[in-house]
Design a protein around this motif. Sequence first.
Motif, PDB file in Angstrom:
ATOM      1  N   LYS A   5      -4.702 -11.499  -3.374  1.00 49.46           N
ATOM      2  CA  LYS A   5      -6.110 -11.113  -3.215  1.00 49.46           C
ATOM      3  C   LYS A   5      -6.619 -10.488  -4.503  1.00 49.46           C
ATOM      4  CE  LYS A   5      -6.182 -10.456   1.712  1.00 49.46           C
ATOM      5  NZ  LYS A   5      -6.284  -9.616   2.841  1.00 49.46           N
ATOM      6  N   LEU A   6      -7.741 -11.017  -4.991  1.00 50.59           N
ATOM      7  CA  LEU A   6      -8.304 -10.529  -6.257  1.00 50.59           C
ATOM      8  C   LEU A   6      -9.625  -9.813  -6.024  1.00 50.59           C
ATOM      9  CD1 LEU A   6      -7.912 -13.729  -8.507  1.00 50.59           C
ATOM     10  CD2 LEU A   6      -6.261 -11.868  -8.178  1.00 50.59           C
ATOM     11  N   LYS A  68      -8.137   0.434  -0.458  1.00 53.07           N
ATOM     12  CA  LYS A  68      -7.661  -0.659  -1.327  1.00 53.07           C
ATOM     13  C   LYS A  68      -8.039  -2.013  -0.698  1.00 53.07           C
ATOM     14  CE  LYS A  68      -3.456  -2.523  -3.315  1.00 53.07           C
ATOM     15  NZ  LYS A  68      -2.128  -2.909  -2.918  1.00 53.07           N
ATOM     16  N   LEU A  69      -8.716  -2.867  -1.486  1.00 50.26           N
ATOM     17  CA  LEU A  69      -9.249  -4.112  -0.921  1.00 50.26           C
ATOM     18  C   LEU A  69      -8.460  -5.353  -1.321  1.00 50.26           C
ATOM     19  CD1 LEU A  69     -13.030  -3.468  -1.751  1.00 50.26           C
ATOM     20  CD2 LEU A  69     -11.924  -3.237   0.474  1.00 50.26           C
ATOM     21  N   ALA A  70      -7.650  -5.226  -2.377  1.00 49.54           N
ATOM     22  CA  ALA A  70      -7.012  -6.432  -2.937  1.00 49.54           C
ATOM     23  C   ALA A  70      -5.644  -6.081  -3.510  1.00 49.54           C
ATOM     24  CB  ALA A  70      -7.905  -6.995  -4.035  1.00 49.54           C
ATOM     25  N   ASP A  71      -4.889  -7.114  -3.896  1.00 55.69           N
ATOM     26  CA  ASP A  71      -3.604  -6.868  -4.574  1.00 55.69           C
ATOM     27  C   ASP A  71      -3.837  -6.523  -6.035  1.00 55.69           C
ATOM     28  OD1 ASP A  71      -1.963  -7.746  -2.300  1.00 55.69           O
ATOM     29  OD2 ASP A  71      -2.853  -9.708  -2.726  1.00 55.69           O
ATOM     30  N   LEU A  90      -4.923   2.299 -10.579  1.00 52.34           N
ATOM     31  CA  LEU A  90      -3.479   2.555 -10.418  1.00 52.34           C
ATOM     32  C   LEU A  90      -3.248   3.592  -9.326  1.00 52.34           C
ATOM     33  CD1 LEU A  90      -2.366   2.608 -14.172  1.00 52.34           C
ATOM     34  CD2 LEU A  90      -1.696   0.919 -12.454  1.00 52.34           C
ATOM     35  N   GLU A  91      -4.049   4.651  -9.346  1.00 57.61           N
ATOM     36  CA  GLU A  91      -3.905   5.706  -8.332  1.00 57.61           C
ATOM     37  C   GLU A  91      -4.179   5.150  -6.936  1.00 57.61           C
ATOM     38  OE1 GLU A  91      -2.684   8.602  -8.644  1.00 57.61           O
ATOM     39  OE2 GLU A  91      -2.711   8.902 -10.814  1.00 57.61           O
ATOM     40  N   LYS A  92      -5.097   4.169  -6.845  1.00 59.77           N
ATOM     41  CA  LYS A  92      -5.430   3.601  -5.526  1.00 59.77           C
ATOM     42  C   LYS A  92      -4.432   2.549  -5.077  1.00 59.77           C
ATOM     43  CE  LYS A  92      -9.001   3.695  -3.335  1.00 59.77           C
ATOM     44  NZ  LYS A  92      -9.990   4.443  -2.612  1.00 59.77           N
ATOM     45  N   GLY A  93      -3.454   2.238  -5.911  1.00 58.75           N
ATOM     46  CA  GLY A  93      -2.401   1.315  -5.501  1.00 58.75           C
ATOM     47  C   GLY A  93      -2.594  -0.130  -5.921  1.00 58.75           C
ATOM     48  N   TYR A  94      -3.579  -0.374  -6.795  1.00 55.77           N
ATOM     49  CA  TYR A  94      -3.777  -1.748  -7.285  1.00 55.77           C
ATOM     50  C   TYR A  94      -2.818  -2.063  -8.427  1.00 55.77           C
ATOM     51  CZ  TYR A  94      -8.426  -1.961  -5.026  1.00 55.77           C
ATOM     52  OH  TYR A  94      -9.461  -1.980  -4.129  1.00 55.77           O
TER      53      TYR A  94
END
Length: 430
Positions: A5-6, A68-71, A90-94
């Motif tokens: 997911k982008l 977080k909405l995407a990879d 980065l902090e949000k996990g992307y």
Amino acid sequence: MKKLKLACIGCGSRGRTYLGLASKMAQYYEIVAAAEPSKERLEHVKNLSHNPDFQGFENDDEIFAQPKLADVMIIATQDSMHIKSCLTALEKGYDILVEKPIGTNLKDIIKVEKCAEKLGRKVLVCHVLRYTPFYRKVKELVESGVLGDIASVNMSEGVGAFHQSHSYVRGHWGVKEKSSPMLIAKSCHDLDILCWLVGRSCKEVSSFGDLMHFNKKNAPEGAPARYTDGCPAGIECPYNATRYASSERSWLPHVWPVYDENNPAPDEDVIEWLKESPWGRCVYHCDNNVVDHQVVNMLFEDNLTASFTMTAFDHGRNIEIFGTKACLRGGELIKQATGSDIIIKSQFDSEESSYVVDPMVGGYGGHGGGDPGLVNALYDEMGKDDPKDMYSSVHVSVQSHLIGFAAEESRVSGNTIDIESFYQSNLPND
Ligand SMILES: NC(=O)c1ccc[n+]([C@@H]2O[C@H](COP(=O)([O-])OP(=O)(O)OC[C@H]3O[C@@H](n4cnc5c(N)ncnc54)[C@H](O)[C@@H]3O)[C@@H](O)[C@H]2O)c1
């Protein structure tokens, strides 16, 4: 196969290029969200996503206010905005695909690298030349040992005079303080390729360069600040802005809100736009301060030497690699002179080998297939276990940025820069 997911921040020229390519690789990618203040650009991206659940946001703050909405978050805003978005993503996990340059100062760039390492996240940098068939072939030849030990390398990049005027005089990257030094804004690609090909660390850098041509002293007599105000040089001037409505129309897609090639803007609209736009300014009366030519000398481990010249006054890239067994030459000049992309000549006899790289996506002009190459590779790169194994990871990309900033320091100070000390003095405090 699980699709990646982008999401994308900044749907200008580069953001739309990557999303446009990803939309044609629907087996790998799903475009789920984007942030962009221009409604037209956001609408354009929404349409090419073919995703009824696509989410559009007005800016980076809005998209980061969501869960977080995407990879992968693609960061394709202007240079000075990259760092904040990288650190938040980065902090949000992307995981991240970030346009080059990673940032506009070295401390912040190293901070992104360290943050990615700490969080175990992947950051891929859009050093698209690594994904071109041409440089892949050069790398393969270097690694085959056919050149012997490499003693030195010469590289050059001819930006092209009109390209220089469009991007580095009138355009986004003309003022160093608003973007970055010329070598970082334009040629961190070339420094990255050089580091990749020689495969060792740079020790020292010295550099000279200047803004020789695009300044007030070269303005035609009586030239006003804007061409549309009536310049006495008229169409004789190669940089006359009205060329955007004729011979230089190919630059418009990069700066027009959303360029529709099936329905090109009429000439009158282009001329009207030039009255207000930065691209209507006289190239000799702009606020630009980045160089139009620069040379960099580098000393690598094992006393391998290299030089790189960036100039506004040529077109395309050239490379020469001098090895103990043979010399490799490739790029624009060789192509023009011989029709081949790469020639290898033995040091000891008349033996010569030549290579033509697939003309469909190869070559050396522009991005030479690098944009589709990068988007094609993104899926596998993001699937790698160790982020440091990625082709153009932030970890390898820091080195070329380091050389670029050191070259600027040398150009301005007149000193030779020791790379390790320069790195240490630019380590972030926290
Ligand atoms: N890899 C390459 O070869 C290459 C080539 C050209 C440019 N670049 C780099 O790519 C980046 C983008 O360049 P470009 O030419 O596409 O620029 P651009 O100006 O066309 O696109 C930037 C977009 O960001 C949008 N934007 C501005 N503020 C925003 C915000 N707060 N939130 C979300 N979006 C926002 C703008 O509206 C614009 O559409 C730059 O860093 C540039 O240096 C890389």
